[in-house]
Structures are given as C-alpha cells and as structure tokens.
Motif scaffolding. Structure first.
Motif, PDB file in Angstrom:
ATOM      1  N   GLY A  13       8.738   6.219  -6.539  1.00 38.26           N
ATOM      2  CA  GLY A  13       9.181   5.645  -5.642  1.00 38.26           C
ATOM      3  C   GLY A  13       8.823   3.958  -5.907  1.00 38.26           C
ATOM      4  N   VAL A  14       8.544   3.853  -7.220  1.00 36.30           N
ATOM      5  CA  VAL A  14       8.937   2.298  -7.407  1.00 36.30           C
ATOM      6  C   VAL A  14       9.414   2.443  -8.479  1.00 36.30           C
ATOM      7  N   PHE A  15      10.088   1.170  -8.497  1.00 38.60           N
ATOM      8  CA  PHE A  15      11.564   0.516  -9.437  1.00 38.60           C
ATOM      9  C   PHE A  15      11.662  -0.861 -10.094  1.00 38.60           C
ATOM     10  N   TYR A  16      12.594  -1.029 -10.964  1.00 40.02           N
ATOM     11  CA  TYR A  16      12.279  -2.703 -11.705  1.00 40.02           C
ATOM     12  C   TYR A  16      13.742  -2.745 -11.844  1.00 40.02           C
ATOM     13  N   GLU A  55       1.233  -0.912  -0.372  1.00 37.13           N
ATOM     14  CA  GLU A  55       0.187   0.264   0.162  1.00 37.13           C
ATOM     15  C   GLU A  55       1.162   1.543  -0.068  1.00 37.13           C
ATOM     16  N   ARG A  56       0.209   2.037  -0.376  1.00 37.12           N
ATOM     17  CA  ARG A  56       0.392   3.435  -0.524  1.00 37.12           C
ATOM     18  C   ARG A  56       0.384   5.097   0.346  1.00 37.12           C
ATOM     19  N   MET A  60       0.068  -5.175  -8.778  1.00 38.89           N
ATOM     20  CA  MET A  60       0.350  -4.661  -7.396  1.00 38.89           C
ATOM     21  C   MET A  60       0.840  -2.843  -7.768  1.00 38.89           C
ATOM     22  N   LEU A  61       2.261  -3.167  -8.344  1.00 40.58           N
ATOM     23  CA  LEU A  61       1.932  -1.320  -8.181  1.00 40.58           C
ATOM     24  C   LEU A  61       1.778  -0.989  -9.131  1.00 40.58           C
TER      25      LEU A  61
END
Length: 416
Positions: free
Chosen positions: A378-381, A224-225, A266-267
């Motif tokens: 803030g999301v990275f792969y 969750e964010r 999810m993201l």
C-alpha cells in the motif's frame, strides 16, 4: 473503491492525483502550503524539455564542480560543511556514472511520452498555462562545448528525439532577439515552455471537479498502519492554534519533493533524495522590452541558464545548482548572474522589474525518478524527478497508477 492519500500538491502530486482519479480511485491530496504548487512547482525554468534529458552523472560534472568551488556566483555551488546525507548522496552519484548513457536514453524516452500525456490533459481540461510551442535552442560558445553536446545528441536521438545541429547564422534566424557570438547549437522543435504554476493550479481544479479532495495547510505528523493507513496531520486555525486530525486510507503515494526522504523513513523505506537549490527571475515586460525578449526557449550550456517566455508580459530566466541542504534563502550573489546574463544577451530587455525566486529540486543520486512500490503493502512513490519534474510527471504518474492498480485494484461493476 480504494482510498488513496497523495502527500504533496506540487506538479508530481497533482499529476498523480489526476491519474488516480481517472482510474476510479478515491483521492485525497495533503499539502502543507495553503495552495497547490507553492514550492518547487512555483517558478521553475518553465521548459518541457526532452532535450534536457542528459543526466548529470558524468566526470565532467565533477571536474566543473571542483573548479567552481571558489566562486560564489558559479553555476554549481557546494556548501562544504560536513553532512552525512550530502556526502552519501555524492558517493552514490559517482557510482552511477557507469549508467550515464543508459539513464540519459531512458529519460529521453520518458520525457517524450510525458509530453503527449500532458498536452492531452491540458486540452481536455482546458488549462491555460501560457504554453509556447516554438522549440528549445541549446547554444554553445566554443567548439569544445559543442563537441560534447554532439555526443549527448547521439543519445537523445537514440531515445527518439528530433534534435538537430544549427550554425551560428541559423541560431540568429531561429531567435532574432538573441545577441551573442555563438559557435553553434542544437534545436529541438518539439520541445515547449509554459508556466508550471498555472498548469498545476489548473490541474488541481480539474482534480477537484473529478471528486478529488485537497487538504491544505495540513502538516503530516505521523503515519501508522493497522488494517488501513492512519495519517495524522495538524492544521492551524485563524487563532493560530494547531489542531490534530486523523484520517484513514488504503494506500499512500509520496510525492513530497525533497521531504519525500523523511516520509519514506516513516514508512520503512530509504529514499536518498537530496535538495538541489535552483534560482529563477521573472522579468516583467513592458514595451519596448516585450519586443526585445525572445519567444524561443534558450538553454546556455556554459552558464547553465534556461529561459522561457510566459505570454506577452513575462520572461523567466532560471538556472544554477546549489548543494546547501534544505536552505531556501534567496541569495543576491546567486540571483545577480541571472540578471547580468539577461542584460548581456538581451540588451533591450529592461530589468527594473525582476522577481527572484528559489526552489529545491528533489534529486536522486542516479538522476532518475523513484516511481513504484515501497517495502510495505500500500506504499508507493512518485518523486525525485530533479530538474525534470514538470517534463516527466505526466508519464511517471501514468506508470504509478499501474503499480497502484496491481496492489489495490478498483472493483469493476458487472455488465448489465
């Protein structure tokens, strides 16, 4: 100091954690297995191979796949059961054939850069991983195979690789243990081999010494964010009961192999990774087998089989590609060709102590790793490296840190 979650403790996740720690981040790695490198990074072919940077997006791959459909022991096997994921992936794979040359050259350059990063890290952290620096020898049984390889070699050389053609006599001189009548080959002296599991485990210990935290036996259940990311995960106690815990961080890096697709969903991202199963056998060597096994790494292009010598006592043989979803079963009809190939080309090697293994390569349709930002801040792969996870991960981790630093910079202390 920004806190970062890294999901996955395979070669890419641990390499990412190490790079982030070096740049001053507070890093927690979350892994569903009890130890690092227990899935795809456990027993791969062992090659650090810029010479294997050719992407698979080529019409010849499609034609071979069609030809091999009726053979259960074929180098490439497709489960034809309906699957939207599989067929959408294949459609995107075909659409990227136009980028075959461009992506092959880019992958070669990335592999060469990664090699230097990895060697520096291994020396700095004193990681023993049965490293053998005797090059990789690609062998071809006929003129047609060698002619195609010559065209591929032009792209690899353009990418900066020193890879040279060799005659059948030169093949025999480079690796005397090899017993076969080849047409010709290519030799890449700068490539090398080693034990990916030993390297990744050693690197995870180095991360822990640098302050990294590892949460093992931890299955992520939701993300969750709010002001920060809240990640819930379950662990299993000795009594077998699941206990959910929640932790917070400023950023998340997904390095979860074939499961990265689910985490991306999810993201809020689409990540069309497909699990392509590969098999290996580890042959335990006793005299005289140790004398009959090769030290130079081999890639047989026709059989799609690679070899690596892992110290004095082990010999790794790996290959095949199986499109069968998240199936991790070790099938005898897929392992047997690896054993038979070993007996044929290295008749002095005893195969009475062979350990089979299967792992899922996380492949993007364009055969290029997904490195960088997601849709949400803030999301990275750093995932989707396919058959070149170990070869590329040190370089993609360095690239990933630059992306993280652009969004979540580490505060610098003022000069005294």
């Amino acid at each position: 100091m920004p806190k970062i979650f890294v999901i996955g403790a395979g070669i890419t996740g641990v390499s990412t954690a190490y790079a982030l720690l070096e740049h001053g981040y507070d890093v927690t790695v979350i892994e569903r297995q009890r130890y690092a490198a227990m899935e795809t990074s456990y027993a791969n072919g062992g090659q650090l191979s810029a010479s294997n940077a050719e992407v698979w997006n080529h019409w010849s791959t499609i034609l071979k796949g069609v030809k091999w459909m009726v053979r259960r022991d074929a180098p490439l096997l497709m489960n034809l059961a309906p699957s939207w994921h599989k067929y959408s992936w294949l459609a995107e794979f075909v659409s990227n054939i136009a980028r075959y040359r461009e992506n092959t050259i880019a992958t070669t350059r990335l592999a060469i850069a990664a090699r230097e990063y990895l060697f520096e890290i291994a020396e700095r952290e004193r990681i023993d991983f049965d490293h053998v620096r005797r090059g990789i020898l690609h062998v071809y049984w006929d003129k047609a195979g060698f002619d195609h390889a010559t065209k591929v070699n032009e792209m690899l050389v353009q990418g900066g690789l020193d890879r040279r053609p060799v005659t059948a006599a030169e093949i025999a001189a480079i690796e005397p243990a090899l017993r076969a009548d080849f047409h010709a080959g290519f030799y890449t002296p700068s490539d090398s081999t080693g034990d990916i599991h030993k390297y990744t485990t050693g690197l995870s210990l180095a991360c822990a010494k640098r302050g990294g935290t590892f949460l093992y036996d931890a299955t992520v259940t939701r993300i969750e964010r709010r002001e920060r990311f809240r990640l819930a995960y379950t662990t299993h106690s000795s009594g077998g009961r699941a206990a959910e815990q929640v932790i917070e961080a400023d950023g998340i890096v997904v390095c979860a192999g074939s499961d990265s697709r689910d985490f991306a969903a999810m993201l809020g991202d689409r990540l069309n990774i497909y699990p392509v199963k590969g098999y290996s056998i580890t042959v335990h060597l006793d005299d005289p087998s140790a004398q009959a096994a090769p030290w130079v790494s081999i890639l047989d292009d026709r059989a799609k089989i690679v070899t690596s010598r892992l110290g004095e006592g082990r010999f790794r043989v790996a290959g095949t590609a199986e499109f069968n979803g998240l199936n991790r079963d070790i099938r005898d009809d897929r392992v047997r060709p690896l054993v038979e190939w070993t007996r044929t080309l290295f008749p002095g090697v005893k195969t009475n102590r062979v350990v089979p293994w299967a792992g899922l390569r996380p492949m993007m349709p364009n055969m290029m790793p997904r490195v960088g930002k997601g849709r949400a801040p803030g999301v990275f792969y750093n995932t989707g490296h396919g058959h070149l996870g170990w070869t590329l991960s040190a370089a993609t981790s360095a690239m990933l840190v630059q992306a993280v630093a652009a969004d979540l910079p580490v505060a610098t202390r003022p000069a005294a």
